[in-house]
Design a protein around this motif. Structure first.
Motif, PDB file in Angstrom:
ATOM      1  N   ALA A  79       0.827  -1.202   0.000  1.00  0.00           N
ATOM      2  CA  ALA A  79       0.000   0.000   0.000  1.00  0.00           C
ATOM      3  C   ALA A  79       0.861   1.252   0.000  1.00  0.00           C
ATOM      4  O   ALA A  79       0.601   2.204  -0.756  1.00  0.00           O
ATOM      5  CB  ALA A  79      -0.925  -0.013   1.220  1.00  0.00           C
ATOM      6  N   ASP A  80       1.889   1.291   0.840  1.00  0.00           N
ATOM      7  CA  ASP A  80       2.784   2.453   0.886  1.00  0.00           C
ATOM      8  C   ASP A  80       3.491   2.658  -0.455  1.00  0.00           C
ATOM      9  O   ASP A  80       3.647   3.795  -0.922  1.00  0.00           O
ATOM     10  CB  ASP A  80       3.826   2.279   1.989  1.00  0.00           C
ATOM     11  CG  ASP A  80       3.299   2.700   3.359  1.00  0.00           C
ATOM     12  OD1 ASP A  80       2.313   3.460   3.408  1.00  0.00           O
ATOM     13  OD2 ASP A  80       3.873   2.274   4.372  1.00  0.00           O
ATOM     14  N   THR A  81       3.916   1.570  -1.063  1.00  0.00           N
ATOM     15  CA  THR A  81       4.611   1.660  -2.354  1.00  0.00           C
ATOM     16  C   THR A  81       3.686   2.217  -3.440  1.00  0.00           C
ATOM     17  O   THR A  81       4.068   3.095  -4.215  1.00  0.00           O
ATOM     18  CB  THR A  81       5.144   0.282  -2.773  1.00  0.00           C
ATOM     19  OG1 THR A  81       6.052  -0.190  -1.770  1.00  0.00           O
ATOM     20  CG2 THR A  81       5.876   0.359  -4.107  1.00  0.00           C
ATOM     21  N   PHE A  82       2.463   1.709  -3.492  1.00  0.00           N
ATOM     22  CA  PHE A  82       1.485   2.239  -4.450  1.00  0.00           C
ATOM     23  C   PHE A  82       1.234   3.726  -4.205  1.00  0.00           C
ATOM     24  O   PHE A  82       1.153   4.525  -5.140  1.00  0.00           O
ATOM     25  CB  PHE A  82       0.157   1.479  -4.342  1.00  0.00           C
ATOM     26  CG  PHE A  82       0.161   0.126  -5.001  1.00  0.00           C
ATOM     27  CD1 PHE A  82       1.074  -0.203  -5.987  1.00  0.00           C
ATOM     28  CD2 PHE A  82      -0.783  -0.824  -4.646  1.00  0.00           C
ATOM     29  CE1 PHE A  82       1.067  -1.453  -6.599  1.00  0.00           C
ATOM     30  CE2 PHE A  82      -0.815  -2.075  -5.241  1.00  0.00           C
ATOM     31  CZ  PHE A  82       0.113  -2.382  -6.223  1.00  0.00           C
ATOM     32  N   GLY A  83       1.097   4.087  -2.938  1.00  0.00           N
ATOM     33  CA  GLY A  83       0.833   5.480  -2.612  1.00  0.00           C
ATOM     34  C   GLY A  83       1.939   6.401  -3.068  1.00  0.00           C
ATOM     35  O   GLY A  83       1.682   7.479  -3.626  1.00  0.00           O
ATOM     36  N   LEU A  84       3.181   5.986  -2.847  1.00  0.00           N
ATOM     37  CA  LEU A  84       4.324   6.798  -3.277  1.00  0.00           C
ATOM     38  C   LEU A  84       4.416   6.872  -4.795  1.00  0.00           C
ATOM     39  O   LEU A  84       4.677   7.932  -5.365  1.00  0.00           O
ATOM     40  CB  LEU A  84       5.615   6.206  -2.702  1.00  0.00           C
ATOM     41  CG  LEU A  84       5.847   6.405  -1.204  1.00  0.00           C
ATOM     42  CD1 LEU A  84       7.040   5.570  -0.738  1.00  0.00           C
ATOM     43  CD2 LEU A  84       6.078   7.874  -0.883  1.00  0.00           C
ATOM     44  N   ALA A  85       4.200   5.747  -5.459  1.00  0.00           N
ATOM     45  CA  ALA A  85       4.315   5.712  -6.917  1.00  0.00           C
ATOM     46  C   ALA A  85       3.223   6.539  -7.595  1.00  0.00           C
ATOM     47  O   ALA A  85       3.474   7.194  -8.612  1.00  0.00           O
ATOM     48  CB  ALA A  85       4.246   4.265  -7.410  1.00  0.00           C
ATOM     49  N   LEU A  86       2.022   6.522  -7.022  1.00  0.00           N
ATOM     50  CA  LEU A  86       0.890   7.219  -7.638  1.00  0.00           C
ATOM     51  C   LEU A  86       0.710   8.637  -7.113  1.00  0.00           C
ATOM     52  O   LEU A  86      -0.027   9.430  -7.708  1.00  0.00           O
ATOM     53  CB  LEU A  86      -0.400   6.432  -7.391  1.00  0.00           C
ATOM     54  CG  LEU A  86      -0.479   5.025  -7.986  1.00  0.00           C
ATOM     55  CD1 LEU A  86      -1.718   4.305  -7.474  1.00  0.00           C
ATOM     56  CD2 LEU A  86      -0.478   5.087  -9.515  1.00  0.00           C
ATOM     57  N   GLY A  87       1.356   8.935  -5.971  1.00  0.00           N
ATOM     58  CA  GLY A  87       1.174  10.249  -5.356  1.00  0.00           C
ATOM     59  C   GLY A  87      -0.218  10.429  -4.775  1.00  0.00           C
ATOM     60  O   GLY A  87      -0.794  11.520  -4.846  1.00  0.00           O
TER      61      GLY A  87
END
Length: 218
Positions: A79-87
């Motif tokens: 979830a954190d990785t998706f959030g960072l990648a998508l902003g």
């Protein structure tokens, strides 16, 4: 709004998409040993079912447990990785709250209990499907028998220990669909959802050995 919800705090690897009105795609598979292997294909599957790409997601919702260290961190790190990648923002929802929300119990108090292994349960009590009264905590079922006596219960932990939870019902595991609906409801009401911080409640099973064998060259 397009929420991507996921949870790996229980043996269920579960993912769902919510478009601000309702869940439009979901996936769930129970396998306690393959969280890391199953999660990303499940995300791909729900996106394909909805006919969308990952970059359409506007927020991430992750189940924060409580749950075993290894499984829980798979979902939270993803979830954190998706959030960072998508902003996009990443929100946390207690996994037990998701189970309570999905429970077919008209009124409380009732208990949600999941399997914590080591003959223990993660548990919390609820006034209704949206209002937690106590917990989450981790205990042996026999130690909380007096506190939960007479209450209906849901979750795998309740089903495992009928002597403590004689009124146990499904759902057994959390669904990301319930997490997504609960998160969307809270956001629409203007509530602030917490950051996705894990609820481990105890130390991980894996430990660094205290004493290493000393090997000296001859």
């Amino acid at each position: 709004m397009l929420l991507l919800a996921l949870d790996t705090a229980t043996p269920a690897v579960t993912v769902a998409l919510h478009d601000g009105t309702d869940v439009i795609a979901s996936s769930g598979q129970v396998d306690a040993r393959r969280h890391g292997e199953l999660l990303l294909p499940a995300v791909d599957r729900v996106l394909a079912e909805a006919g969308l790409k990952l970059d359409a997601v506007t927020a991430i919702v992750a189940g924060t447990g409580p749950g075993p260290y290894t499984g829980l961190r798979v979902g939270l790190m993803t979830a954190d990785t998706f959030g960072l990648a998508l902003g996009v923002p990443v929100y946390g929802v207690c996994t037990l709250d998701g189970l309570a929300y999905a429970a077919d119990i008209d009124r409380g108090p009732f208990v949600v209990a999941t399997d914590a292994r080591r003959k223990e349960v993660y548990w919390a009590t609820y006034a209704d499907s949206r209002t937690r009264l106590t917990g989450p905590a981790v205990d042996r079922p026999a130690d909380i028998a007096d506190q939960v006596k007479g209450m209906p219960a849901v979750g795998a932990g309740a089903l495992l220990y009928p002597e403590t939870f004689p009124q146990a019902h499904e759902p057994e595991h959390v669904s990301a669909a319930a997490l997504a609906r609960l998160a969307a409801e809270r956001l629409a009401a203007g509530e602030e959802l917490p950051a996705p911080r894990p609820l481990y409640l105890r130390r991980p099973d894996a430990q660094v050995p205290k004493n290493y064998k000393v090997v000296t060259p001859k």
